[in-house]
Motif scaffolding. Structure first.
Motif, mmCIF file in Angstrom:
data_model
loop_
_atom_site.group_PDB
_atom_site.id
_atom_site.type_symbol
_atom_site.label_atom_id
_atom_site.label_comp_id
_atom_site.label_asym_id
_atom_site.label_seq_id
_atom_site.Cartn_x
_atom_site.Cartn_y
_atom_site.Cartn_z
ATOM 1 N N SER A 39 46.348 37.871 36.062
ATOM 2 C CA SER A 39 45.034 37.234 36.065
ATOM 3 C C SER A 39 43.961 38.275 36.338
ATOM 4 N N PRO A 40 42.695 37.967 36.040
ATOM 5 C CA PRO A 40 41.612 38.918 36.327
ATOM 6 C C PRO A 40 41.532 39.281 37.807
ATOM 7 N N ALA A 41 42.076 38.420 38.677
ATOM 8 C CA ALA A 41 42.059 38.711 40.114
ATOM 9 C C ALA A 41 43.220 39.602 40.527
ATOM 10 N N GLY A 42 44.113 39.880 39.581
ATOM 11 C CA GLY A 42 45.226 40.772 39.870
ATOM 12 C C GLY A 42 46.509 40.067 40.264
ATOM 13 N N THR A 43 46.591 38.727 40.092
ATOM 14 C CA THR A 43 47.816 37.980 40.415
ATOM 15 C C THR A 43 48.765 38.051 39.221
ATOM 16 N N ALA A 44 49.960 38.556 39.456
ATOM 17 C CA ALA A 44 50.924 38.743 38.372
ATOM 18 C C ALA A 44 52.036 37.697 38.468
ATOM 19 N N SER A 45 52.442 37.146 37.305
ATOM 20 C CA SER A 45 53.480 36.105 37.273
ATOM 21 C C SER A 45 54.345 36.288 36.041
ATOM 22 N N TRP A 46 55.528 35.653 36.120
ATOM 23 C CA TRP A 46 56.458 35.620 34.992
ATOM 24 C C TRP A 46 56.449 34.224 34.380
ATOM 25 N N GLU A 58 55.655 26.147 28.444
ATOM 26 C CA GLU A 58 55.632 27.319 29.315
ATOM 27 C C GLU A 58 56.212 26.933 30.676
ATOM 28 N N LEU A 59 57.126 27.753 31.177
ATOM 29 C CA LEU A 59 57.737 27.532 32.484
ATOM 30 C C LEU A 59 57.458 28.749 33.363
ATOM 31 N N THR A 60 56.727 28.529 34.459
ATOM 32 C CA THR A 60 56.468 29.630 35.389
ATOM 33 C C THR A 60 57.724 29.894 36.218
ATOM 34 N N LEU A 61 58.208 31.144 36.158
ATOM 35 C CA LEU A 61 59.440 31.504 36.860
ATOM 36 C C LEU A 61 59.164 31.988 38.284
ATOM 37 N N GLY A 62 58.043 32.642 38.489
ATOM 38 C CA GLY A 62 57.726 33.163 39.807
ATOM 39 C C GLY A 62 56.714 34.282 39.721
ATOM 40 N N ASP A 66 57.410 39.654 43.874
ATOM 41 C CA ASP A 66 58.474 38.897 44.540
ATOM 42 C C ASP A 66 59.662 38.719 43.595
ATOM 43 N N LEU A 67 59.368 38.424 42.334
ATOM 44 C CA LEU A 67 60.400 38.330 41.302
ATOM 45 C C LEU A 67 60.309 39.610 40.479
ATOM 46 N N THR A 68 61.266 40.496 40.682
ATOM 47 C CA THR A 68 61.232 41.801 40.024
ATOM 48 C C THR A 68 61.517 41.663 38.539
ATOM 49 N N LEU A 69 61.330 42.756 37.806
ATOM 50 C CA LEU A 69 61.583 42.752 36.365
ATOM 51 C C LEU A 69 63.033 42.369 36.069
#
Length: 404
Positions: A39-46, A58-62, A66-69
Motif C-alpha cells: 500500500s502507499p503507506a508501506g503495508t505489505a501483504s500476500w 482474491e484471498l488475503t493470505l497474510g 510475518d508471512l515470508t516469501l
C-alpha cells in the motif's frame, strides 16, 4: 474453480525488501495467482488470486514480513489444491469469520438444533430449561468475549439449588466445548470452574425412605383425586419410576395379558412387568377416566395439551405435588416421601416377605452386579411375577383395613 497455469517463483527477498522500503503502491505477481502487494503507506501483504464460479476471487493470505516469501508460496500451494478440489477458500474464510462473531444466543441455537434432539427426552427437558437461562443471562455477549467470571456470575444470579445449578454448569460447559471443537473459540471458558467454590459443597444425598406397614395403609387410602390415587397405587404396586408411569401410553399396557411393556430409555432397559389382577383393575379405571387420550395419565391442563398438539401426559411433578398436597392438607400419620421412595419401600418389604434379593432388584429394573449382569440376559419374568403376586397380596390386605 480455476487456477491459471503460469511460471512461478518469480520474486526474490531482495525485491520484496526494496519495494517495502520505497513505500509506493504496487502489486507484483510471483506466478500461479500469488501476488505481493504494497500500500502507499508501506503495508505489505500476500494475496492469492483465482477464479471460482466464473468470477475472479482474491484471498488475503497474510502480511509480509510475518508471512515470508517461502511461507507464502507454501500457503498458496495448499490453497491451490483446495481450489482444484472444488472448494472456495475465500468463502470458507468469510464463513469462519462470521462464526467467530457469533453471540452466545447463536451458539445456543446451534446447540439446540444440532445436539439437543440426539439426547434422551428427560435430558432434553433439563438442558432446555438451562439453555433458556443461558440465553437470558449471556445471549447478547460475543462468544469470544465470554470469560469464566461470566459463567460464575450466571450461576450466582440464578439462585438455583445445587443439582439444578450443576446442570446449568454442565450445559454451559457443553455449548462452549462445541464452540471450541468448531474452532470458534480457542479455550472453553468453563474449564476450571468448580460449583463447590461458587455455592458450596453438594448437600448430602437424601437417604431413601422405607414406609412402614401403617404408613402404607394410609397411603393406600390417601385422600386425593381418583386419578392421583390410582397412579400412586400403581407406582407402589409395580415399583416403576414415576417418569415411566406418567409417560406410559395405553398401547403398551396389555390388560388382556396382564402385562405392561416399558420401552427402553436412558433410565433403564426395556422390560415387561407382570400385573396382578388388582393392578389391572386400577389401569382399567384410569382408562375410563381418559378415553380421549393415548396416555394412561393425560394432562388435565388444556394449555399443556394444546402446546403438545392436542394430547400430552401429566407433567413430571404432578404426582409429587399431589403427595405433598395430601400430606400438607390432611396431616396423615405418614412421613414426607417422594414417588421414588415407593421403589425402595417395595424392595424392602419384598425382602421382608421372603422375595429373593436379586429378584427384588430385577423388579426395579436394576441390573445384576458384575460379570453376572453382563452374561445373564434371562428376564426372570415368571420369578418376578411370583414376587409381584406376594407384594400385591400384601397391598390388597392393607386396602381391606379401615383408613386411619
Amino acid at each position: 474453480m480455476e487456477m491459471a497455469v503460469t511460471r512461478t517463483n518469480i520474486l526474490s527477498d531482495l525485491d520484496l525488501r526494496r519495494w517495502v522500503k520505497e513505500k509506493r503502491g504496487l502489486a507484483k505477481s510471483d506466478g500461479g495467482g500469488l501476488t505481493f502487494t504494497v500500500s502507499p503507506a508501506g503495508t505489505a501483504s500476500w494475496v492469492l488470486r483465482y477464479r471460482a464460479g466464473g468470477r475472479a476471487v482474491e484471498l488475503t493470505l497474510g502480511r509480509y514480513p510475518d508471512l515470508t516469501l517461502s511461507a507464502a508460496r507454501r500457503f498458496a500451494a495448499e490453497k491451490r489444491v483446495e481450489v482444484q478440489q472444488g472448494r472456495d477458500p475465500a468463502a470458507e474464510k468469510r464463513k469462519a469469520k462470521s462464526r467467530r462473531d457469533w453471540t452466545v444466543r447463536q451458539l445456543v441455537e446451534d446447540y439446540r438444533t444440532a445436539v439437543v434432539p440426539t439426547l434422551a427426552s428427560s435430558t432434553q427437558c433439563s438442558y432446555g430449561r438451562n439453555l433458556k437461562r443461558i440465553e437470558a443471562g449471556l445471549g447478547a455477549v460475543k462468544i469470544t468475549k465470554v470469560e469464566a467470571s461470566d459463567v460464575v456470575g450466571l450461576i450466582e444470579r440464578s439462585g438455583l439449588g445445587w443439582v439444578e445449578a450443576n446442570t446449568l454448569l454442565i450445559v454451559q460447559k457443553a455449548i462452549f466445548r462445541r464452540a471450541a471443537g468448531k474452532r470458534l473459540i480457542n479455550v472453553n471458558p468453563v474449564l476450571g470452574v468448580e460449583l463447590s467454590a461458587i455455592i458450596g459443597p453438594r448437600p448430602k444425598i437424601r437417604q431413601r425412605l422405607m414406609l412402614t406397614r401403617d404408613e402404607l395403609a394410609a397411603v393406600m387410602h390417601a385422600q386425593m383425586s381418583q386419578e392421583n390415587l390410582l397412579a400412586l397405587r400403581i407406582l407402589l404396586a409395580t415399583g416403576v419410576r414415576a417418569s415411566e408411569l406418567f409417560q406410559a401410553r395405553k398401547e403398551h399396557v396389555h390388560l388382556d395379558e396382564a402385562r405392561w411393556h416399558i420401552p427402553s430409555s436412558k433410565t433403564g432397559t426395556g422390560m415387561d412387568i407382570p400385573l396382578e389382577s388388582i393392578v389391572v383393575e386400577w389401569f382399567e379405571e384410569l382408562g375410563k377416566l381418559s378415553t380421549h387420550s393415548t396416555y394412561v395419565l393425560p394432562t388435565r391442563a388444556a394449555s399443556r395439551a394444546e402446546r403438545h398438539g392436542g394430547d400430552a401426559h401429566i407433567s413430571k411433578d404432578s404426582i409429587r405435588e399431589a403427595i405433598d398436597y395430601w400430606l400438607d392438607l390432611y396431616s396423615p400419620p405418614v412421613r414426607r416421601f417422594t414417588p421414588h421412595d415407593l421403589r425402595s419401600t417395595m424392595k424392602s418389604h419384598m425382602r421382608a416377605l421372603g422375595v429373593n434379593r436379586d429378584i427384588s432388584e430385577m423388579c426395579l429394573n436394576h441390573k445384576l452386579p458384575g460379570v453376572e449382569g453382563i452374561y445373564d440376559q434371562y428376564t426372570y419374568y415368571e420369578e418376578r411375577k411370583q414376587a409381584y403376586a406376594v407384594w400385591g397380596a400384601f397391598l390388597v390386605g392393607l386396602m381391606s383395613e379401615p383408613a386411619l
